[in-house]
Design an enzyme around this catalytic site. Structure first.
Site, short mmCIF file in Angstrom:
data_model
loop_
_atom_site.label_atom_id
_atom_site.label_comp_id
_atom_site.label_asym_id
_atom_site.label_seq_id
_atom_site.Cartn_x
_atom_site.Cartn_y
_atom_site.Cartn_z
N GLU A 47 24.63 74.71 39.67
CA GLU A 47 23.27 73.92 39.03
C GLU A 47 22.35 73.25 39.33
OE1 GLU A 47 24.32 69.27 37.09
OE2 GLU A 47 25.85 70.77 38.38
N LYS A 138 20.34 70.70 30.17
CA LYS A 138 21.33 69.54 30.56
C LYS A 138 21.56 68.46 28.81
CE LYS A 138 24.65 67.02 33.51
NZ LYS A 138 24.83 67.32 35.03
N CYS A 172 28.12 70.97 34.34
CA CYS A 172 28.44 70.13 34.79
C CYS A 172 29.80 69.20 34.09
CB CYS A 172 27.45 69.08 36.17
SG CYS A 172 28.43 68.64 36.83
#
Length: 316
Positions: A47, A138, A172
């Site tokens: 990430e 995201k 995540c």
């Protein structure tokens, strides 16, 4: 799974040259070449590898107040982030082509459509011919991440069909969103990428659960980062005074569709985790559980996903 080749996949547990996009790109090139020389077909970075996951920093922000030094560090972060497309993405495509690999790269993306300062936590997917296949933004930055990253929308949630199976990513703590996972399963993902900044033991339970739930291979990849890797000329460097030297201990791992480790979590160092995936194991695992097949109850549950690009600037 007879139409797919078994891939050799490399998870790159490493840190960039923090806050330095040019040096970080060079390090990414070196690591990708090393992975390719080990036989990798698919190379996955953590990430926000480019230009950094700014762990431990708050950019001088507290509720109701911001500092000038924090603004300076945020400006530096923005200026080292990646516009898509740009010379940086061209360089990444060149890395993929030169090494004949699928390259999956975590970046902080700098918007170039509506604002040149809004940032997103993004994963880029490059084909072995250097083509940028697409990206995933995201959906929901977690907690203080919202200081620096905007929210993606449903228009960037791809799963790509490749000769090595269908590949997609959630970033995540998106992986704690049940319906986001369900969307991945509904698209038939075989190789589920989970780049992260979470180095806690509890994250391992998440990786193993997703593999069991989705009956897919799960690639967890995190950075290994120490405080000494941060540039000491950050305006808010003092924010790191109380941080431990080992700021992210890693924990990258590769998990079988039945939830067992193929590659055990790696802790405390930079490392390339490499293994070959036997895609027939997905079929074997789905014998008794298929979340979107014989174990689904579509008469009871339906998934609705808005994949339209959302308008901005107050447009309706």
């Amino acid at each position: 799974m007879k139409n797919y080749k078994n891939p050799r996949i490399a998870a790159i547990q490493a840190a960039p040259i923090l806050f330095d996009i040019e040096e970080s790109l060079e390090k990414a090139a070196t690591l990708t070449k090393e992975a390719a020389n080990m036989g990798a077909d698919i190379v996955v970075f953590p990430e926000s590898y480019l230009p950094a996951y700014p762990r431990g920093m708050n950019f001088g922000a507290i509720i109701g107040s911001r500092t000038e030094s924090g603004r300076k560090d945020f400006t530096r972060y923005v200026e080292n982030s990646v516009i898509v497309p740009s010379k940086e993405t061209e360089f990444l495509g060149k890395i993929a082509k030169e090494n004949d690999v699928y390259l999956i790269m975590g970046i902080t993306e700098r918007d170039n459509e509506w604002s040149d300062t809004t940032l997103y936590c993004t994963v880029l997917f490059f084909a072995p011919d250097g083509t940028l296949l697409g990206k995933h933004r995201k959906l929901k930055p977690t907690a203080s991440e919202r200081l620096i990253w905007g929210e993606g929308d449903g228009s960037t949630m791809p799963v790509f069909d490749t000769p090595f199976g269908k590949i997609g990513a959630l970033i995540c703590w998106e992986n704690y969103m049940p319906l986001a996972r369900a969307n991945m399963y509904a698209k038939g993902v075989h190789i589920y990428l989970a780049p992260t900044a979470d180095a806690r033991e509890s994250w391992q339970s998440t990786l193993r659960h997703i593999a069991m739930e989705g009956r897919c291979f799960v690639i967890g990849v995190n950075q290994y980062v120490t405080k000494s890797m941060y540039p000491d000329n950050l305006a808010c460097y003092s924010e790191l005074d109380t941080a431990p030297e080992e700021m992210s201990k890693g924990g990258s791992a590769i998990v079988h569709p039945l939830g067992e480790y193929i590659v055990e979590p790696c802790w405390g160092k930079e490392e390339i985790l490499l293994t070959e995936l036997d895609l027939d194991q997905i079929t074997n695992a789905k014998f008794d559980f298929d979340p979107v097949g014989h174990y689904a109850r579509n008469d009871v549950f339906q998934l609705q996903v808005n994949e339209k690009k959302q308008k901005v600037r107050g447009e309706l």
